[in-house]
Design a protein around this motif. Structure first.
Motif, PDB file in Angstrom:
ATOM      1  N   MET B   1       0.834  -1.206   0.000  1.00 15.11           N
ATOM      2  CA  MET B   1       0.000   0.000   0.000  1.00 15.11           C
ATOM      3  C   MET B   1       0.876   1.266   0.000  1.00 15.11           C
ATOM      4  SD  MET B   1      -3.277   0.251   2.516  1.00 15.11           S
ATOM      5  CE  MET B   1      -4.833  -0.285   1.874  1.00 15.11           C
ATOM      6  N   ARG B   4       0.044   7.527  -0.095  1.00 12.66           N
ATOM      7  CA  ARG B   4      -1.078   8.332  -0.569  1.00 12.66           C
ATOM      8  C   ARG B   4      -2.403   7.601  -0.365  1.00 12.66           C
ATOM      9  NH1 ARG B   4      -1.886  10.511  -6.733  1.00 12.66           N
ATOM     10  NH2 ARG B   4      -3.914  11.417  -6.362  1.00 12.66           N
ATOM     11  N   ASP B   5      -2.439   6.324  -0.709  1.00 10.46           N
ATOM     12  CA  ASP B   5      -3.659   5.531  -0.536  1.00 10.46           C
ATOM     13  C   ASP B   5      -3.987   5.355   0.943  1.00 10.46           C
ATOM     14  OD1 ASP B   5      -3.744   5.250  -3.284  1.00 10.46           O
ATOM     15  OD2 ASP B   5      -2.592   3.371  -3.278  1.00 10.46           O
ATOM     16  N   GLU B   8      -5.521   8.502   2.338  1.00 10.69           N
ATOM     17  CA  GLU B   8      -6.906   8.665   1.882  1.00 10.69           C
ATOM     18  C   GLU B   8      -7.849   7.769   2.695  1.00 10.69           C
ATOM     19  OE1 GLU B   8      -7.506   8.631  -2.366  1.00 10.69           O
ATOM     20  OE2 GLU B   8      -9.597   8.002  -2.103  1.00 10.69           O
TER      21      GLU B   8
END
Lengths: 186, 171
Positions: B1, B4-5, B8
């Protein structure tokens, strides 16, 4: 929240003031909270809450029990509150300046005030002022009222992805604003 | 992962406790390894969750219900008024109600018919009776002038005529 029976809703739709008062007592505080958080102004919140329930009274005959009464009333409340907020912003031709918002947050330091609750309320309101009306509606329904993403989508008449993106952008704004406040404090 | 993800998800599903299973495990594994994302998560909780969760609930003043109550009573009165108006409108559309002049003319007509009918059913009297009296009188006078005994015949019947001594003496 006390449960409102279908019979009470039908009685209120037929014009029973007593039945309608039961509906107001069940949902009035929730509507007032949502509207107040959306508008951050007690007089406006009272006026809009009044409009919400007069609208509910007028439209109750059209309520088809397809959604919950709570969701239906929240939808009316958020629509009227969003419209009121947008109209107010247009009339005043204002997006509150970032400095002005930061001053509110900095001034609401509980250590400087005897009334800690009042200070917290001011801080929350100042934070919400950073958001636009649509983002604010999502955050208020989620963080104050505890609605699920699905309930928020149903209440606002938007899809789940939109709920998610409004929450994300709203919270990003709050984080950015918080960093600005910290920078000003130093 | 990727960071950025992860960030979010932190601002949405993770803080709102909508994650579960493999996705949550993967995110937490990333947090355990990434100091920047751990700091981001702590800051997000502090800034976007705590102020709202600690906020007290507000209650509308009694005046709000009093105003709503007054307005719905007005609505009820207006509804009752419009229902009465609708009743009359519905009635006049189904049963055409006459205008006053037409109603008066119709009343006079009905009264005239009723009067005629009533008189026709009563024994002969009034103008008709008078007309018959005049005709009888005229016949009688004409008979006298003609020197006929029509009058006496008609009046005396089978006892009429010059059948008595006194009559014969004078005539």
């Amino acid at each position: 929240m006390r449960e409102i029976s279908e019979a009470t809703v039908r009685d209120a739709a037929q014009g029973s003031v007593e039945a309608f008062e039961a509906i107001y007592k069940a949902y009035g505080p929730y509507v007032y909270n949502v509207v107040y958080r959306m508008l951050h102004h007690a007089d406006d919140a009272q006026d809009v809450t009044q409009e919400v329930f007069v609208t509910v009274y007028r439209k109750l005959k059209t309520f088809g029990f397809r959604s919950s009464l709570k969701t239906w009333i929240y939808r009316i409340a958020t629509n009227l509150a969003i419209n009121h907020a947008k109209k107010r912003e247009r009339e005043q031709n204002r997006t509150v300046a970032l400095d002005e918002k930061m001053e509110s947050v900095l001034a609401s330091n509980p250590a400087d005030r005897a009334d800690v609750r009042h200070a917290q309320r001011e801080q929350v309101s100042a934070l919400l002022e950073v958001l636009n009306a649509d983002q604010r509606a999502c955050l208020v329904l989620r963080d104050f009222e505890g609605l699920s993403y699905e309930e928020i989508a149903q209440t606002l008449g938007i899809n789940l992805n939109t709920v998610r993106s409004r929450l994300k952008r709203g919270r990003e704004k709050l984080l950015a604003f918080s960093k600005e406040v910290i920078r000003h404090e130093m | 992962m990727k960071c950025r993800d992860v960030r979010e998800f932190i601002l949405t599903d993770y803080l709102d406790e909508r994650m579960s299973g493999d996705a949550q495990t993967a995110l937490e594994r990333h947090l355990a390894e990434c100091g920047g994302c751990r700091e981001f998560e702590a800051q997000a909780r502090q800034v976007v969750m705590e102020p709202f969760r600690q906020a007290d609930r507000l209650y509308p003043p009694d005046a709000v219900w009093e105003k709503i109550h007054a307005r719905i009573l007005e609505e009820n009165q207006a509804r009752a008024g419009s229902r009465l108006g609708a009743f009359w409108a519905g009635l006049s559309s189904r049963v055409p109600l006459p205008k006053p002049a037409l109603a008066a003319a119709a009343l006079v007509g009905v009264m005239a018919i009723a009067l005629t009918f009533t008189l026709h059913r009563l024994p002969m009297q009034g103008p008709e009776l008078a007309r018959l009296d005049i005709e009888a009188e005229a016949t009688y006078v004409a008979a006298l002038l003609d020197g006929t005994s029509a009058a006496s015949v008609s009046e005396s019947g089978e006892n009429g005529g010059f059948g008595t001594a006194i009559e014969e003496y004078f005539l």
